[in-house]
Design a protein around this motif. Structure first.
Motif, PDB file in Angstrom:
ATOM      1  N   LEU A 168       0.816  -1.206   0.000  1.00 30.91           N
ATOM      2  CA  LEU A 168       0.000   0.000   0.000  1.00 30.91           C
ATOM      3  C   LEU A 168       0.854   1.262   0.000  1.00 30.91           C
ATOM      4  CD1 LEU A 168      -2.790  -1.111   2.496  1.00 30.91           C
ATOM      5  CD2 LEU A 168      -2.974  -0.894   0.009  1.00 30.91           C
ATOM      6  N   PHE A 169       1.930   1.270   0.779  1.00 34.52           N
ATOM      7  CA  PHE A 169       2.780   2.458   0.799  1.00 34.52           C
ATOM      8  C   PHE A 169       3.537   2.625  -0.520  1.00 34.52           C
ATOM      9  CE2 PHE A 169       2.425   2.599   5.550  1.00 34.52           C
ATOM     10  CZ  PHE A 169       1.940   3.899   5.609  1.00 34.52           C
ATOM     11  N   GLU A 170       3.876   1.530  -1.177  1.00 42.92           N
ATOM     12  CA  GLU A 170       4.487   1.628  -2.510  1.00 42.92           C
ATOM     13  C   GLU A 170       3.491   2.259  -3.483  1.00 42.92           C
ATOM     14  OE1 GLU A 170       7.378   0.926  -3.903  1.00 42.92           O
ATOM     15  OE2 GLU A 170       8.492  -0.188  -2.368  1.00 42.92           O
ATOM     16  N   MET A 171       2.231   1.856  -3.385  1.00 35.52           N
ATOM     17  CA  MET A 171       1.203   2.425  -4.253  1.00 35.52           C
ATOM     18  C   MET A 171       1.032   3.912  -3.965  1.00 35.52           C
ATOM     19  SD  MET A 171      -2.742   1.173  -4.709  1.00 35.52           S
ATOM     20  CE  MET A 171      -2.233  -0.280  -5.621  1.00 35.52           C
ATOM     21  N   GLY A 172       0.992   4.267  -2.684  1.00 31.03           N
ATOM     22  CA  GLY A 172       0.866   5.671  -2.306  1.00 31.03           C
ATOM     23  C   GLY A 172       2.040   6.499  -2.795  1.00 31.03           C
ATOM     24  N   ALA A 173       3.251   5.923  -2.720  1.00 27.38           N
ATOM     25  CA  ALA A 173       4.440   6.618  -3.201  1.00 27.38           C
ATOM     26  C   ALA A 173       4.348   6.904  -4.696  1.00 27.38           C
ATOM     27  CB  ALA A 173       5.689   5.784  -2.899  1.00 27.38           C
ATOM     28  N   GLY A 174       3.806   5.954  -5.443  1.00 27.80           N
ATOM     29  CA  GLY A 174       3.660   6.151  -6.882  1.00 27.80           C
ATOM     30  C   GLY A 174       2.676   7.264  -7.223  1.00 27.80           C
ATOM     31  N   MET A 175       1.683   7.468  -6.362  1.00 25.84           N
ATOM     32  CA  MET A 175       0.687   8.507  -6.585  1.00 25.84           C
ATOM     33  C   MET A 175       1.147   9.886  -6.127  1.00 25.84           C
ATOM     34  SD  MET A 175      -2.513   6.342  -4.988  1.00 25.84           S
ATOM     35  CE  MET A 175      -3.585   7.780  -4.899  1.00 25.84           C
ATOM     36  N   LEU A 176       2.022   9.919  -5.128  1.00 25.97           N
ATOM     37  CA  LEU A 176       2.323  11.144  -4.392  1.00 25.97           C
ATOM     38  C   LEU A 176       2.803  12.320  -5.244  1.00 25.97           C
ATOM     39  CD1 LEU A 176       2.506  12.509  -1.613  1.00 25.97           C
ATOM     40  CD2 LEU A 176       4.795  11.505  -1.370  1.00 25.97           C
ATOM     41  N   PRO A 177       3.827  12.167  -6.075  1.00 29.14           N
ATOM     42  CA  PRO A 177       4.331  13.352  -6.797  1.00 29.14           C
ATOM     43  C   PRO A 177       3.274  14.033  -7.659  1.00 29.14           C
ATOM     44  CG  PRO A 177       5.925  11.566  -6.905  1.00 29.14           C
ATOM     45  CD  PRO A 177       4.669  10.987  -6.334  1.00 29.14           C
ATOM     46  N   ASP A 178       2.505  13.283  -8.421  1.00 28.86           N
ATOM     47  CA  ASP A 178       1.486  13.883  -9.281  1.00 28.86           C
ATOM     48  C   ASP A 178       0.393  14.554  -8.455  1.00 28.86           C
ATOM     49  OD1 ASP A 178       2.750  13.201 -11.618  1.00 28.86           O
ATOM     50  OD2 ASP A 178       1.526  11.420 -11.998  1.00 28.86           O
ATOM     51  N   VAL A 179       0.019  13.932  -7.347  1.00 28.75           N
ATOM     52  CA  VAL A 179      -1.001  14.531  -6.488  1.00 28.75           C
ATOM     53  C   VAL A 179      -0.510  15.878  -5.963  1.00 28.75           C
ATOM     54  CG1 VAL A 179      -2.270  14.304  -4.322  1.00 28.75           C
ATOM     55  CG2 VAL A 179      -2.075  12.345  -5.852  1.00 28.75           C
ATOM     56  N   LEU A 180       0.735  15.917  -5.485  1.00 30.09           N
ATOM     57  CA  LEU A 180       1.285  17.166  -4.961  1.00 30.09           C
ATOM     58  C   LEU A 180       1.353  18.246  -6.037  1.00 30.09           C
ATOM     59  CD1 LEU A 180       4.209  15.985  -2.644  1.00 30.09           C
ATOM     60  CD2 LEU A 180       2.012  16.950  -1.950  1.00 30.09           C
ATOM     61  N   LYS A 181       1.851  17.877  -7.206  1.00 25.89           N
ATOM     62  CA  LYS A 181       1.985  18.864  -8.281  1.00 25.89           C
ATOM     63  C   LYS A 181       0.624  19.365  -8.744  1.00 25.89           C
ATOM     64  CE  LYS A 181       6.474  17.163  -9.885  1.00 25.89           C
ATOM     65  NZ  LYS A 181       7.233  16.502 -10.981  1.00 25.89           N
ATOM     66  N   ASN A 182      -0.345  18.477  -8.867  1.00 26.11           N
ATOM     67  CA  ASN A 182      -1.686  18.889  -9.282  1.00 26.11           C
ATOM     68  C   ASN A 182      -2.376  19.727  -8.210  1.00 26.11           C
ATOM     69  OD1 ASN A 182      -1.573  17.674 -11.818  1.00 26.11           O
ATOM     70  ND2 ASN A 182      -2.351  15.721 -11.053  1.00 26.11           N
ATOM     71  N   TYR A 183      -2.144  19.385  -6.953  1.00 25.69           N
ATOM     72  CA  TYR A 183      -2.710  20.160  -5.854  1.00 25.69           C
ATOM     73  C   TYR A 183      -2.105  21.560  -5.829  1.00 25.69           C
ATOM     74  CZ  TYR A 183      -3.674  21.533  -1.005  1.00 25.69           C
ATOM     75  OH  TYR A 183      -4.065  22.209   0.125  1.00 25.69           O
ATOM     76  N   CYS A 184      -0.801  21.637  -6.016  1.00 27.92           N
ATOM     77  CA  CYS A 184      -0.113  22.926  -6.045  1.00 27.92           C
ATOM     78  C   CYS A 184      -0.618  23.793  -7.202  1.00 27.92           C
ATOM     79  CB  CYS A 184       1.387  22.705  -6.166  1.00 27.92           C
ATOM     80  SG  CYS A 184       2.376  24.216  -6.136  1.00 27.92           S
ATOM     81  N   ALA A 185      -0.934  23.165  -8.322  1.00 25.35           N
ATOM     82  CA  ALA A 185      -1.398  23.891  -9.512  1.00 25.35           C
ATOM     83  C   ALA A 185      -2.895  24.179  -9.481  1.00 25.35           C
ATOM     84  CB  ALA A 185      -1.056  23.075 -10.761  1.00 25.35           C
ATOM     85  N   GLY A 186      -3.565  23.772  -8.422  1.00 25.48           N
ATOM     86  CA  GLY A 186      -4.997  24.020  -8.309  1.00 25.48           C
ATOM     87  C   GLY A 186      -5.853  23.067  -9.109  1.00 25.48           C
ATOM     88  N   LYS A 187      -5.271  21.952  -9.551  1.00 27.63           N
ATOM     89  CA  LYS A 187      -6.009  20.979 -10.346  1.00 27.63           C
ATOM     90  C   LYS A 187      -6.689  19.906  -9.494  1.00 27.63           C
ATOM     91  CE  LYS A 187      -2.895  21.493 -14.313  1.00 27.63           C
ATOM     92  NZ  LYS A 187      -1.934  20.792 -15.219  1.00 27.63           N
ATOM     93  N   VAL A 188      -6.377  19.887  -8.198  1.00 31.88           N
ATOM     94  CA  VAL A 188      -6.988  18.937  -7.264  1.00 31.88           C
ATOM     95  C   VAL A 188      -7.655  19.725  -6.154  1.00 31.88           C
ATOM     96  CG1 VAL A 188      -6.539  17.161  -5.534  1.00 31.88           C
ATOM     97  CG2 VAL A 188      -5.378  17.057  -7.742  1.00 31.88           C
ATOM     98  N   SER A 189      -8.915  19.437  -5.889  1.00 25.68           N
ATOM     99  CA  SER A 189      -9.650  20.096  -4.809  1.00 25.68           C
ATOM    100  C   SER A 189      -9.881  19.108  -3.668  1.00 25.68           C
ATOM    101  CB  SER A 189     -11.001  20.607  -5.315  1.00 25.68           C
ATOM    102  OG  SER A 189     -10.820  21.577  -6.319  1.00 25.68           O
ATOM    103  N   PRO A 190      -9.463  19.456  -2.457  1.00 25.26           N
ATOM    104  CA  PRO A 190      -9.700  18.563  -1.317  1.00 25.26           C
ATOM    105  C   PRO A 190     -11.199  18.341  -1.112  1.00 25.26           C
ATOM    106  CG  PRO A 190      -8.145  20.317  -0.759  1.00 25.26           C
ATOM    107  CD  PRO A 190      -8.732  20.670  -2.082  1.00 25.26           C
TER     108      PRO A 190
END
Length: 315
Positions: A168-190
């Motif tokens: 599960l943590f390996e899966m989360g690690a694979g998701m993390l960079p894109d989630v952070l970048k999209n969140y920073c760019a306003g493309k992800v809304s909590p």
């Protein structure tokens, strides 16, 4: 983007590697202090500390996230803090410090299985699926809004807690960079969690691993998987703790037999079994007597004839 990383076990390193590999700057790592481990009680740093030092990253190991530690962390102007299996609550002063907040990888599909033992609880409760949530931390226990969740992950009938946690943590690690970048760019809304669907897990203790042989065999086998490696499963034999390292569901116990729960017996297939609740039985695969190495149950029974016919669980 600059991220301060909070993490402790080996399972957290995949996320740290993912951040660095995606070009996200990590100027500081905060991890738990070194602990004494092993028979020699040698002082051992956390896997995350070792990785950080080897990578040339500043590492701090505060005993607590007190005012001094908070001040040290806040000296570095980071855009976001990333928390992966750190093992401590993040104080309000730090939750409010970075402009993007504090992002956490949680190994369950929130709001199910909030709290400290989500993977063990999913196995113990015989969940068919689990997954990973990337969320923003708030002052509650895993109650913050969700940024992303993984696809469903099937919980196989033989997987143990440590292996599923790593997956599960390996899966989360694979998701993390894109989630952070999209969140920073306003493309992800909590998005807020649905409180009506929330369940909460608790911190496991050594007592949780003590087997009640009146329980059905499938429950005992799930305990063995859920509590590996901590707290492990055990019982009592000969007045001492007797570790049950590995088990399977055994042949059912004949309803006409006089075997009581906890009775050790030879099964028709030559394996060593223990009578459990509701006419079921548990096949002992690997056991470990106090002060001894772990060996197969058959080898143990052949070397200790008094084991067969004894009743486990009586101190």
């Amino acid at each position: 983007m600059r991220a301060i990383f909070f993490g402790t076990p080996n399972a957290a390193i995949a996320s740290l590697r993912a951040l660095l590999g995606a070009g996200i700057e990590v100027p500081m790592i905060c991890t738990r202090p070194a602990r004494r481990a092993g028979r020699g009680r040698v002082l051992s740093p956390t896997p995350v500390e070792i990785f950080g030092i080897d990578s040339g990253i500043q590492v701090i190991t505060p005993q607590a996230l007190n005012a001094e530690a908070v001040a040290t962390i806040r000296e570095i102007e980071a855009d976001v803090y990333v928390v992966v299996a750190y093992g401590r609550f993040i104080p309000t002063e730090l939750l409010l410090a970075p402009r993007l907040g504090v992002v956490n990888i949680h190994p369950s599909l929130l709001p199910r299985h909030r709290g400290p033992s989500p993977v063990a609880t999913a196995i113990l409760e015989n969940d068919e699926f689990t997954g990973v949530s990337i969320m923003l931390l708030d002052e509650g226990m895993d109650t913050g809004p969700i940024l992303a969740q993984s696809e469903l992950v099937n919980i196989s009938s033989d997987i143990r807690c440590d292996a599923l946690t790593e997956q599960l943590f390996e899966m989360g690690a694979g998701m993390l960079p894109d989630v952070l970048k999209n969140y920073c760019a306003g493309k992800v809304s909590p998005r807020p969690q649905i409180e009506a669907d929330a369940t909460v897990t608790r911190l496991l203790t050594k007592v949780d691993g003590e087997i009640d042989w009146e329980a059905p065999a499938d429950r005992i086998v799930r305990m063995n998987r859920a509590y590996h490696p901590w707290p492990g499963t055990s019982t009592f034999w000969g007045g001492e703790v007797f570790k049950i390292v590995d088990v399977e569901i055994g042949e059912g116990v004949n309803s006409e037999s006089e075997l009581v729960a906890g009775s050790v017996h030879w099964a028709d297939d030559g394996s060593v079994c223990v009578a459990a609740g509701f006419g079921s039985s548990v096949r002992l695969v690997t056991v470990q007597a106090s002060g001894r190495r772990a060996i197969s149950a058959v080898e143990f029974a052949n070397g200790r004839p008094e084991f067969i016919g004894s009743i486990l669980g009586a101190e």
